[in-house]
Design a protein around this motif. Structure first.
Motif, PDB file in Angstrom:
ATOM      1  N   LEU A 194      39.551 -45.506  32.551  1.00 60.79           N
ATOM      2  CA  LEU A 194      38.423 -46.573  32.654  1.00 60.79           C
ATOM      3  C   LEU A 194      37.415 -46.014  31.517  1.00 60.79           C
ATOM      4  O   LEU A 194      36.998 -47.147  30.695  1.00 60.79           O
ATOM      5  CB  LEU A 194      37.813 -46.466  33.961  1.00 60.79           C
ATOM      6  CG  LEU A 194      36.393 -47.634  34.132  1.00 60.79           C
ATOM      7  CD1 LEU A 194      37.127 -48.909  33.597  1.00 60.79           C
ATOM      8  CD2 LEU A 194      35.892 -47.367  35.573  1.00 60.79           C
ATOM      9  N   ALA A 195      37.307 -44.870  31.514  1.00 62.03           N
ATOM     10  CA  ALA A 195      36.274 -44.266  30.644  1.00 62.03           C
ATOM     11  C   ALA A 195      36.749 -44.712  28.970  1.00 62.03           C
ATOM     12  O   ALA A 195      35.967 -45.067  28.130  1.00 62.03           O
ATOM     13  CB  ALA A 195      35.951 -42.871  30.670  1.00 62.03           C
ATOM     14  N   ALA A 196      38.253 -44.222  28.838  1.00 61.02           N
ATOM     15  CA  ALA A 196      38.596 -44.621  27.875  1.00 61.02           C
ATOM     16  C   ALA A 196      38.697 -46.197  27.479  1.00 61.02           C
ATOM     17  O   ALA A 196      38.364 -46.523  26.251  1.00 61.02           O
ATOM     18  CB  ALA A 196      40.127 -44.223  27.621  1.00 61.02           C
ATOM     19  N   ALA A 197      38.792 -47.118  28.371  1.00 59.60           N
ATOM     20  CA  ALA A 197      39.000 -48.420  28.046  1.00 59.60           C
ATOM     21  C   ALA A 197      37.385 -48.827  27.660  1.00 59.60           C
ATOM     22  O   ALA A 197      37.200 -49.773  26.762  1.00 59.60           O
ATOM     23  CB  ALA A 197      39.261 -49.287  29.361  1.00 59.60           C
ATOM     24  N   VAL A 198      36.360 -48.307  28.447  1.00 64.29           N
ATOM     25  CA  VAL A 198      34.820 -48.715  28.063  1.00 64.29           C
ATOM     26  C   VAL A 198      34.560 -48.183  26.578  1.00 64.29           C
ATOM     27  O   VAL A 198      34.056 -48.996  25.737  1.00 64.29           O
ATOM     28  CB  VAL A 198      34.172 -47.984  28.945  1.00 64.29           C
ATOM     29  CG1 VAL A 198      32.541 -48.025  28.426  1.00 64.29           C
ATOM     30  CG2 VAL A 198      34.245 -48.530  30.328  1.00 64.29           C
ATOM     31  N   VAL A 199      35.145 -47.156  26.052  1.00 60.53           N
ATOM     32  CA  VAL A 199      34.823 -46.729  24.750  1.00 60.53           C
ATOM     33  C   VAL A 199      35.448 -47.693  23.777  1.00 60.53           C
ATOM     34  O   VAL A 199      34.999 -48.060  22.895  1.00 60.53           O
ATOM     35  CB  VAL A 199      35.352 -45.247  24.523  1.00 60.53           C
ATOM     36  CG1 VAL A 199      35.413 -44.636  23.109  1.00 60.53           C
ATOM     37  CG2 VAL A 199      34.569 -44.097  25.389  1.00 60.53           C
ATOM     38  N   TRP A 200      36.942 -47.909  24.136  1.00 58.18           N
ATOM     39  CA  TRP A 200      37.680 -48.906  23.136  1.00 58.18           C
ATOM     40  C   TRP A 200      36.841 -50.425  23.075  1.00 58.18           C
ATOM     41  O   TRP A 200      36.721 -50.818  21.981  1.00 58.18           O
ATOM     42  CB  TRP A 200      39.187 -48.937  23.463  1.00 58.18           C
ATOM     43  CG  TRP A 200      39.936 -47.875  22.910  1.00 58.18           C
ATOM     44  CD1 TRP A 200      40.161 -46.758  23.643  1.00 58.18           C
ATOM     45  CD2 TRP A 200      40.625 -48.008  21.814  1.00 58.18           C
ATOM     46  NE1 TRP A 200      41.043 -46.021  22.830  1.00 58.18           N
ATOM     47  CE2 TRP A 200      41.366 -46.605  21.571  1.00 58.18           C
ATOM     48  CE3 TRP A 200      40.794 -48.906  20.722  1.00 58.18           C
ATOM     49  CZ2 TRP A 200      42.182 -46.451  20.475  1.00 58.18           C
ATOM     50  CZ3 TRP A 200      41.425 -48.880  19.624  1.00 58.18           C
ATOM     51  CH2 TRP A 200      42.129 -47.496  19.529  1.00 58.18           C
ATOM     52  N   VAL A 201      36.673 -50.715  24.168  1.00 57.61           N
ATOM     53  CA  VAL A 201      35.867 -52.114  24.155  1.00 57.61           C
ATOM     54  C   VAL A 201      34.521 -51.973  23.300  1.00 57.61           C
ATOM     55  O   VAL A 201      34.182 -53.071  22.601  1.00 57.61           O
ATOM     56  CB  VAL A 201      35.882 -52.626  25.462  1.00 57.61           C
ATOM     57  CG1 VAL A 201      34.985 -53.792  25.635  1.00 57.61           C
ATOM     58  CG2 VAL A 201      37.076 -53.114  26.186  1.00 57.61           C
ATOM     59  N   TRP A 202      33.804 -51.170  23.651  1.00 57.37           N
ATOM     60  CA  TRP A 202      32.486 -50.920  23.379  1.00 57.37           C
ATOM     61  C   TRP A 202      32.611 -50.651  21.548  1.00 57.37           C
ATOM     62  O   TRP A 202      31.651 -51.236  20.852  1.00 57.37           O
ATOM     63  CB  TRP A 202      31.752 -49.511  23.826  1.00 57.37           C
ATOM     64  CG  TRP A 202      30.465 -49.310  22.958  1.00 57.37           C
ATOM     65  CD1 TRP A 202      29.434 -49.967  23.502  1.00 57.37           C
ATOM     66  CD2 TRP A 202      30.485 -48.299  22.054  1.00 57.37           C
ATOM     67  NE1 TRP A 202      28.190 -49.434  22.584  1.00 57.37           N
ATOM     68  CE2 TRP A 202      28.849 -48.220  21.691  1.00 57.37           C
ATOM     69  CE3 TRP A 202      31.306 -47.321  21.363  1.00 57.37           C
ATOM     70  CZ2 TRP A 202      28.475 -47.559  20.765  1.00 57.37           C
ATOM     71  CZ3 TRP A 202      30.488 -46.576  20.569  1.00 57.37           C
ATOM     72  CH2 TRP A 202      29.102 -46.625  20.187  1.00 57.37           C
ATOM     73  N   ALA A 203      33.677 -50.020  21.243  1.00 54.68           N
ATOM     74  CA  ALA A 203      33.743 -49.860  19.854  1.00 54.68           C
ATOM     75  C   ALA A 203      34.073 -51.203  19.131  1.00 54.68           C
ATOM     76  O   ALA A 203      33.695 -51.284  17.768  1.00 54.68           O
ATOM     77  CB  ALA A 203      34.996 -49.033  19.627  1.00 54.68           C
ATOM     78  N   GLY A 204      34.105 -52.169  19.859  1.00 55.70           N
ATOM     79  CA  GLY A 204      34.282 -53.635  18.961  1.00 55.70           C
ATOM     80  C   GLY A 204      35.694 -54.466  19.198  1.00 55.70           C
ATOM     81  O   GLY A 204      36.714 -53.740  18.949  1.00 55.70           O
ATOM     82  N   VAL A 205      35.548 -55.528  19.759  1.00 57.84           N
ATOM     83  CA  VAL A 205      36.626 -56.203  19.892  1.00 57.84           C
ATOM     84  C   VAL A 205      36.701 -57.029  18.765  1.00 57.84           C
ATOM     85  O   VAL A 205      36.027 -58.273  18.674  1.00 57.84           O
ATOM     86  CB  VAL A 205      36.731 -56.899  21.017  1.00 57.84           C
ATOM     87  CG1 VAL A 205      38.352 -57.796  21.380  1.00 57.84           C
ATOM     88  CG2 VAL A 205      37.068 -56.114  22.374  1.00 57.84           C
TER      89      VAL A 205
END
Length: 264
Positions: free
Chosen positions: A238-249
């Motif tokens: 979940l933490a990894a997913a938050v970072v990837w989404v936060w980095a910008g879609v």
């Protein structure tokens, strides 16, 4: 409106047939495995259920499947692909570290302690992971992406992917919840990462999947049915997913528009 309705029905039909064969095919392959004497530690034949699903859909809609799978093998993953592969060991390291701190006993299995040669397991795990990912991330994900947003499409694939592992629901509810959290979160990571690449999607998704499986084999204790390592793994994902989404879609690449045209 009619054209839009027709597109939605076509996508629903393709996704429905894929899922039907993926689930039934995995069950049949799982029942067949004991007869083959292929060790489950090396490779699980159920992993090829999604590949059977793609093959079945291709027999009915060959042009559309070719469009959806475009870029699955050829091309370069670039920076996003490299970051995706780095994410897998980081997730395992975070979960294993948290497990060690919580229990005071790090769970480590040396490659030489496994019942089969580690090189064989690595190769087989990559092959099996690709057998899954050609269905989940190379077919179903871009297919749903033509109708839904990136994160909803990725989360939906992750949920189906988790439910497909039906055996986890025979374990504790907290274990199943942690597992579903991990599959949805990993699917979001994969969805965001693969949205940014134009090629090698199968190898990248399969590589990420295999690295996670190998990491869990060597550093986690979730196979015993223990709840804590699975919950910690789900939290790390979940933490990894938050970072990837936060980095910008970013915006959907032109490939998505190409797929839309063929699906219509």
């Amino acid at each position: 409106m009619r054209k839009t309705d027709g597109t939605a029905k076509a996508i629903a039909g393709q996704a429905g047939l894929f899922l039907l064969v993926a689930f039934l095919g995995a069950g049949a392959l799982g029942a067949l495995q004991p007869w083959t004497r292929i060790p489950g530690e090396v490779i699980e034949l159920t992993q090829f259920g999604p590949a059977l699903g793609v093959l079945t859909v291709a027999l009915v809609w060959p042009a559309r499947v070719r469009a959806v799978l475009a870029g699955a093998v050829r091309g370069c993953g670039g920076r996003s692909g490299a970051l995706l592969l780095v994410t897998a060991p980081l997730v395992i390291a975070a979960a294993a570290t948290a497990y060690g701190l919580a229990t005071g006993d790090a769970h480590v299995t040396a490659p030489g302690a496994l019942h089969h040669p580690f090189v064989l397991i690595v190769v087989a795990q990559l092959i099996g992971a690709c057998g899954e990912e050609i269905g989940w991330r190379c077919f179903l994900q871009p297919l749903l992406r033509t109708r839904w947003g990136l994160v909803p499409a990725s989360a939906a694939v992750g949920l189906v992917w988790g439910v497909w592992h039906v055996q986890v629901f025979a374990l504790a509810p907290a274990y199943a919840a942690g597992f579903l959290l991990s599959t949805v979160s990993m699917s979001v990571v994969l969805g965001v990462a693969l949205e940014r690449v134009r090629g090698s999607r199968l190898l990248l998704a399969g590589g990420f999947h295999a690295l996670v499986n190998l990491g869990m084999l060597l550093l986690m204790d979730e196979e015993s049915g223990a709840v804590l390592p699975m919950v910690l793994f789900g939290a790390a994902c979940l933490a990894a997913a938050v970072v990837w989404v936060w980095a910008g879609v970013r915006r959907a690449p032109a490939r998505i528009e190409s797929i839309l045209e063929h699906v219509r």
